[in-house]
Every structure is written in C-alpha cells, then in structure tokens.
Design an enzyme around this catalytic site. Structure first.
Site, PDB file in Angstrom:
ATOM      1  N   SER A 242       0.799  -1.216   0.000  1.00 13.22           N
ATOM      2  CA  SER A 242       0.000   0.000   0.000  1.00 13.22           C
ATOM      3  C   SER A 242       0.839   1.278   0.000  1.00 13.22           C
ATOM      4  O   SER A 242       0.510   2.250  -0.690  1.00 13.22           O
ATOM      5  CB  SER A 242      -0.948  -0.008   1.202  1.00 13.22           C
ATOM      6  OG  SER A 242      -1.861  -1.078   1.109  1.00 13.22           O
TER       7      SER A 242
ATOM      8  N   THR B  81      -6.001  -3.577   8.034  1.00 14.29           N
ATOM      9  CA  THR B  81      -5.971  -4.915   7.451  1.00 14.29           C
ATOM     10  C   THR B  81      -5.894  -5.950   8.567  1.00 14.29           C
ATOM     11  O   THR B  81      -6.027  -5.622   9.752  1.00 14.29           O
ATOM     12  CB  THR B  81      -4.796  -5.034   6.453  1.00 14.29           C
ATOM     13  OG1 THR B  81      -4.883  -6.275   5.755  1.00 14.29           O
ATOM     14  CG2 THR B  81      -3.451  -4.914   7.147  1.00 14.29           C
TER      15      THR B  81
ATOM     16  N   LYS C  76      -9.827  -5.576  11.292  1.00 16.02           N
ATOM     17  CA  LYS C  76     -10.952  -4.932  10.601  1.00 16.02           C
ATOM     18  C   LYS C  76     -12.211  -4.891  11.471  1.00 16.02           C
ATOM     19  O   LYS C  76     -12.973  -3.920  11.405  1.00 16.02           O
ATOM     20  CB  LYS C  76     -11.238  -5.648   9.285  1.00 16.02           C
ATOM     21  CG  LYS C  76     -10.120  -5.473   8.255  1.00 16.02           C
ATOM     22  CD  LYS C  76     -10.446  -6.169   6.946  1.00 16.02           C
ATOM     23  CE  LYS C  76      -9.321  -5.989   5.939  1.00 16.02           C
ATOM     24  NZ  LYS C  76      -9.628  -6.622   4.636  1.00 16.02           N
TER      25      LYS C  76
ATOM     26  N   GLU D 128     -23.267   2.418   6.454  1.00 20.20           N
ATOM     27  CA  GLU D 128     -24.268   1.355   6.557  1.00 20.20           C
ATOM     28  C   GLU D 128     -23.639  -0.016   6.317  1.00 20.20           C
ATOM     29  O   GLU D 128     -23.965  -0.986   7.012  1.00 20.20           O
ATOM     30  CB  GLU D 128     -25.381   1.601   5.534  1.00 20.20           C
ATOM     31  CG  GLU D 128     -26.499   0.575   5.572  1.00 20.20           C
ATOM     32  CD  GLU D 128     -27.584   0.855   4.548  1.00 20.20           C
ATOM     33  OE1 GLU D 128     -28.452  -0.019   4.351  1.00 20.20           O
ATOM     34  OE2 GLU D 128     -27.567   1.942   3.938  1.00 20.20           O
TER      35      GLU D 128
ATOM     36  N   ASN E 112     -12.256  -1.305   6.795  1.00 24.76           N
ATOM     37  CA  ASN E 112     -10.844  -1.283   6.396  1.00 24.76           C
ATOM     38  C   ASN E 112     -10.336   0.136   6.185  1.00 24.76           C
ATOM     39  O   ASN E 112      -9.239   0.340   5.682  1.00 24.76           O
ATOM     40  CB  ASN E 112     -10.619  -2.108   5.126  1.00 24.76           C
ATOM     41  CG  ASN E 112     -11.144  -1.420   3.881  1.00 24.76           C
ATOM     42  OD1 ASN E 112     -12.126  -0.678   3.925  1.00 24.76           O
ATOM     43  ND2 ASN E 112     -10.499  -1.674   2.751  1.00 24.76           N
TER      44      ASN E 112
ATOM     45  N   ASP F 229     -13.232  -2.490   0.835  1.00 23.07           N
ATOM     46  CA  ASP F 229     -13.221  -3.885   0.363  1.00 23.07           C
ATOM     47  C   ASP F 229     -14.592  -4.239  -0.195  1.00 23.07           C
ATOM     48  O   ASP F 229     -14.725  -4.873  -1.246  1.00 23.07           O
ATOM     49  CB  ASP F 229     -12.904  -4.847   1.520  1.00 23.07           C
ATOM     50  CG  ASP F 229     -11.428  -4.971   1.818  1.00 23.07           C
ATOM     51  OD1 ASP F 229     -10.610  -4.712   0.912  1.00 23.07           O
ATOM     52  OD2 ASP F 229     -11.087  -5.327   2.952  1.00 23.07           O
TER      53      ASP F 229
ATOM     54  N   GLY G 213     -13.058 -13.800   8.177  1.00 20.38           N
ATOM     55  CA  GLY G 213     -12.630 -12.574   8.836  1.00 20.38           C
ATOM     56  C   GLY G 213     -13.244 -11.336   8.189  1.00 20.38           C
ATOM     57  O   GLY G 213     -14.298 -11.401   7.553  1.00 20.38           O
TER      58      GLY G 213
ATOM     59  N   ALA H 203     -12.370  -9.451   5.547  1.00 20.54           N
ATOM     60  CA  ALA H 203     -12.536  -9.468   4.089  1.00 20.54           C
ATOM     61  C   ALA H 203     -13.721 -10.323   3.684  1.00 20.54           C
ATOM     62  O   ALA H 203     -14.491  -9.965   2.785  1.00 20.54           O
ATOM     63  CB  ALA H 203     -11.250  -9.966   3.436  1.00 20.54           C
TER      64      ALA H 203
ATOM     65  N   ARG I 264     -10.429 -21.892   9.296  1.00 25.24           N
ATOM     66  CA  ARG I 264      -9.697 -22.791  10.194  1.00 25.24           C
ATOM     67  C   ARG I 264     -10.264 -22.746  11.613  1.00 25.24           C
ATOM     68  O   ARG I 264     -10.042 -23.659  12.399  1.00 25.24           O
ATOM     69  CB  ARG I 264      -8.209 -22.444  10.188  1.00 25.24           C
ATOM     70  CG  ARG I 264      -7.579 -22.650   8.804  1.00 25.24           C
ATOM     71  CD  ARG I 264      -6.079 -22.725   8.854  1.00 25.24           C
ATOM     72  NE  ARG I 264      -5.500 -22.827   7.517  1.00 25.24           N
ATOM     73  CZ  ARG I 264      -5.422 -23.940   6.809  1.00 25.24           C
ATOM     74  NH1 ARG I 264      -5.909 -25.066   7.316  1.00 25.24           N
ATOM     75  NH2 ARG I 264      -4.889 -23.938   5.607  1.00 25.24           N
TER      76      ARG I 264
END
Length: 278
Positions: free
Chosen positions: A22, A68, A72, A84, A93, A108, A130, A132, A152
């Site tokens: 980034s 990240t 988040k 919203e 993010n 995202d 998570g 994302a 996981r």
C-alpha cells in the site's frame, strides 16, 4: 472533505502492515498530485494495545488509516460513526479522522460490489470468515443463492453463517478438509484467506477440477501469481486477482479522502509500476 493544513499522515494498520504494497502504491500518487501527504505502515500485532492505536489516530496531523488483518472488526467496533455497510458487516478497512472522532468505511466491500455484484451467483464458496470475508458477503447481499463458508476456526465460520442467514442466505459451514469437494459444487469461489502469500501454496482446493463457468475471486496480492489464480487459469476460468481488488478498493477511497478525479489514473500508473518491477 477538507483537513487541517498539518494533517498529512495516512497509515495502514495490521499485524504485517509493513509487508503490504500500500505504501508503494499511494506515496508516488501523492507525489504526483503535489500534496504533502505520506502513507506509512503501522505494524500492530493481533494482541496489541489497541487503545493506544486509536489515540494515535486522533493526532492532529493524521488523516486516517487503512486497516488490514486482523483488525478490521476492531476498526468497525471503535469508530464513532459507521457507514451502513460497516454496520451490517461488522468490519471496516478505512478509518478517517474528523476532529476527535473516527468514521469507519469498508472499501473492500465496494471493490467486491464493483467486481462481482453485476450478476447473481447460485453457489458460493467463501474461504475465510474474517473482515474481508464479511465484506464480500455483505457486498453480494441479494445475489447469492446458497453459501458454504469455511475457516480454520469453525466458530468464526459459524458466526459468519449466522450473519448470512440473517440476510436471507441459506448455507452451511465445512471443515477445511472438505474444501475440494465444496469447490467442485461452486459457481463462485472467494479466497478471503492469506492462502497464496507463500509461492508454495497450492490452490485451496488442490487439484480438484472446478465446474465450467466458475468465477474465482482472490483477495491475495503478492509478487508471484497465487496458486488460486494459477488453478483458475489452468482450468480456463474467469477470475479477479488480488491486484485488481487492491486497485478497486483504493479507487473507492478517492471520494472519501476528498481527492481529485485525476487520482484514479495515477493509482493505475502506480500499480502498473509495481507489477512491472516483478
């Protein structure tokens, strides 16, 4: 949006923020735009002192921060105001400072909407649960037939499935050991895990053959082509890789930061320079 004259710093906050692209993406853009903003990584471990981070973001010279893994959901929770989409997904993010308050956004989610929400998807396999993954789920609200979620941590997957069902999306969770079988049933596969960061990582579904017409969406961007995307290419499937996602979510930040229209073109040039260097 306007900022105080001395507000010049943007951050990316994450457990491995200094390993992201980034800063390399944004700093040349700010230089070309002729402003004095800088974009800096801020490594914050999973168990870091998050109150100190929030306090740091309220400094007078701070514009805001991208956020990240794995923070988040923290970003959504501590914000004073939320879009919203952030309220629904429970993940953010992007935090933008306004005086002594932080506003939370999820670019995202906007990126996934841009890339995938133009059509419906009958059977979705969501890898990861998570921030994302939450963004992807909410972005596709109303366009998913059924969903399979795997992570996981089974309890985290079940929590996300509860959110999906609350939005009227039927589905189930599976163990990672069942990913190959689930992938062969999907019409859309979204990889919202770090799988692929290591060049040795195979596609999450191994050597399984996917259905013709399946679309593969990968959040992971890195110097190499991920196993996820290599599998999609090998099987002649449509895909969107992590670099495309990085660009789309960055473009979604432009109006939120009050930057001019020329910023999009500069972002694309900056991303091309990064990719051409590999």
């Amino acid at each position: 949006m306007s900022y105080e004259d001395n507000a010049t710093r943007l951050f990316i906050i994450g457990s491995h923020a200094s390993h992201t692209m980034s800063s390399d993406l944004w700093n040349p853009v700010f230089e070309e735009l002729g402003n004095c903003w800088t974009y800096q990584p801020w490594d914050v471990p999973a168990q870091g002192e998050m109150q100190d981070v929030r306090n740091g973001l309220l400094a007078a010279d701070v514009i805001g921060a991208n956020v990240t893994m794995p923070h988040k959901q923290w970003a959504a929770a501590i914000a004073d105001e939320r879009s919203e989409q952030v309220s629904l997904s429970g993940a953010a993010n992007l935090l933008i400072r306004q005086d002594d308050q932080l506003s939370a956004y999820n670019t995202d989610l906007i990126a996934v909407e841009t890339g995938l929400a133009t059509k419906s998807h009958d059977h979705v396999l969501l890898l990861g649960a998570g921030g994302a993954a939450r963004a992807a789920l909410v972005a596709l609200k109303g366009r998913i037939g059924t969903i399979i979620i795997t992570d996981r941590h089974r309890d985290v997957a079940e929590e996300l499935l509860t959110l999906a069902k609350g939005m009227g999306i039927p589905g189930r969770t599976v163990d990672f050991s069942q990913v190959a079988e689930a992938a062969t049933q999907a019409t859309l596969i979204i990889n919202a895990t770090p799988i692929g960061k290591d060049p040795k990582d195979p596609a999450p579904w191994g050597k399984a053959r996917l259905r013709p017409g399946t679309f593969v969406y990968d959040f992971v961007y890195c110097e190499h082509v991920t196993g996820t995307i290599l599998s999609a290419i090998d099987q002649g499937l449509e895909y969107s890789d992590g670099w495309e996602h990085l660009l789309l979510q960055a473009e979604a930040m432009i109006p939120l930061l009050g930057l001019g229209e020329q910023t999009a073109a500069q972002l694309r040039l900056s991303l091309k320079r990064i990719r051409d260097s590999y």
